[in-house]
Motif scaffolding. Structure first.
Motif, PDB file in Angstrom:
ATOM      1  N   ARG A  36      44.950  41.318  19.701  1.00 28.21           N
ATOM      2  CA  ARG A  36      45.489  41.363  21.308  1.00 28.21           C
ATOM      3  C   ARG A  36      44.303  41.104  21.909  1.00 28.21           C
ATOM      4  N   MET A  37      44.345  40.208  23.801  1.00 28.30           N
ATOM      5  CA  MET A  37      43.107  40.341  24.248  1.00 28.30           C
ATOM      6  C   MET A  37      43.605  41.076  25.748  1.00 28.30           C
ATOM      7  N   VAL A  58      50.209  34.529  26.538  1.00 31.01           N
ATOM      8  CA  VAL A  58      49.736  35.115  27.837  1.00 31.01           C
ATOM      9  C   VAL A  58      51.050  36.223  28.152  1.00 31.01           C
ATOM     10  N   LEU A  59      50.823  37.099  27.837  1.00 33.76           N
ATOM     11  CA  LEU A  59      51.595  38.221  28.188  1.00 33.76           C
ATOM     12  C   LEU A  59      51.907  38.967  28.950  1.00 33.76           C
ATOM     13  N   ALA A  60      50.517  38.998  30.006  1.00 33.08           N
ATOM     14  CA  ALA A  60      50.441  39.566  31.721  1.00 33.08           C
ATOM     15  C   ALA A  60      49.465  38.679  31.964  1.00 33.08           C
ATOM     16  N   ALA A  79      52.491  29.614  27.037  1.00 39.35           N
ATOM     17  CA  ALA A  79      51.609  29.997  25.534  1.00 39.35           C
ATOM     18  C   ALA A  79      51.099  28.458  25.802  1.00 39.35           C
ATOM     19  N   ILE A  80      49.973  28.466  24.904  1.00 38.79           N
ATOM     20  CA  ILE A  80      49.280  27.068  24.984  1.00 38.79           C
ATOM     21  C   ILE A  80      48.736  26.638  24.249  1.00 38.79           C
ATOM     22  N   TYR A 100      46.241  39.051  26.529  1.00 41.49           N
ATOM     23  CA  TYR A 100      47.158  38.008  25.517  1.00 41.49           C
ATOM     24  C   TYR A 100      47.148  38.042  24.085  1.00 41.49           C
ATOM     25  N   ILE A 101      48.441  38.063  23.570  1.00 39.03           N
ATOM     26  CA  ILE A 101      47.852  37.528  22.037  1.00 39.03           C
ATOM     27  C   ILE A 101      47.075  36.083  21.763  1.00 39.03           C
TER      28      ILE A 101
END
Length: 118
Positions: A36-37, A58-60, A79-80, A100-101
């Protein structure tokens, strides 16, 4: 069972928090890494040409992804995928930053990321 992640130092112009749940540091796993970044607004990392495929959700916030093909903004809920051997530079130019993860196959390591010279 993995009780908690390891916090790993990140490259870039500002502090970014990397919490590795699965990978070479936290679980001694070389096949895959999952982290998790949390990056602040204005963060930019050096370009790199990694030996791993990277899957990012991407979470936020927003994550900017620059490749030789162009620049893409990945929004929360998107996502990418960046393939191994493709030059890439990640950043979070908006003030809100991003969370993001990142999943890397095989697992991320300083030896297989091949960052651009400073």
């Amino acid at each position: 069972m993995i009780q908690s992640p390891s916090v790993i130092a990140a490259a870039g112009n500002k502090p970014k928090k990397i919490e590795e749940f699965i990978g070479r540091v936290n679980s001694e796993t070389s096949a895959i890494s999952i982290a998790r970044m949390t990056s602040p607004g204005g963060w930019v990392e050096p370009g790199q040409t990694p030996e791993f495929d990277e899957y990012t959700v991407v979470l936020a916030g927003q994550l900017q992804v620059e490749t030789n093909s162009g620049v893409v903004t990945v929004e929360a809920g998107q996502a990418i995928i960046v393939a191994a051997g493709e030059w890439v530079r990640y950043s979070t130019p908006s003030a809100e930053g991003a969370q993001y993860i990142a999943v890397c196959l095989p697992a991320f390591s300083p030896e297989n990321v091949h960052r651009d010279p400073a």
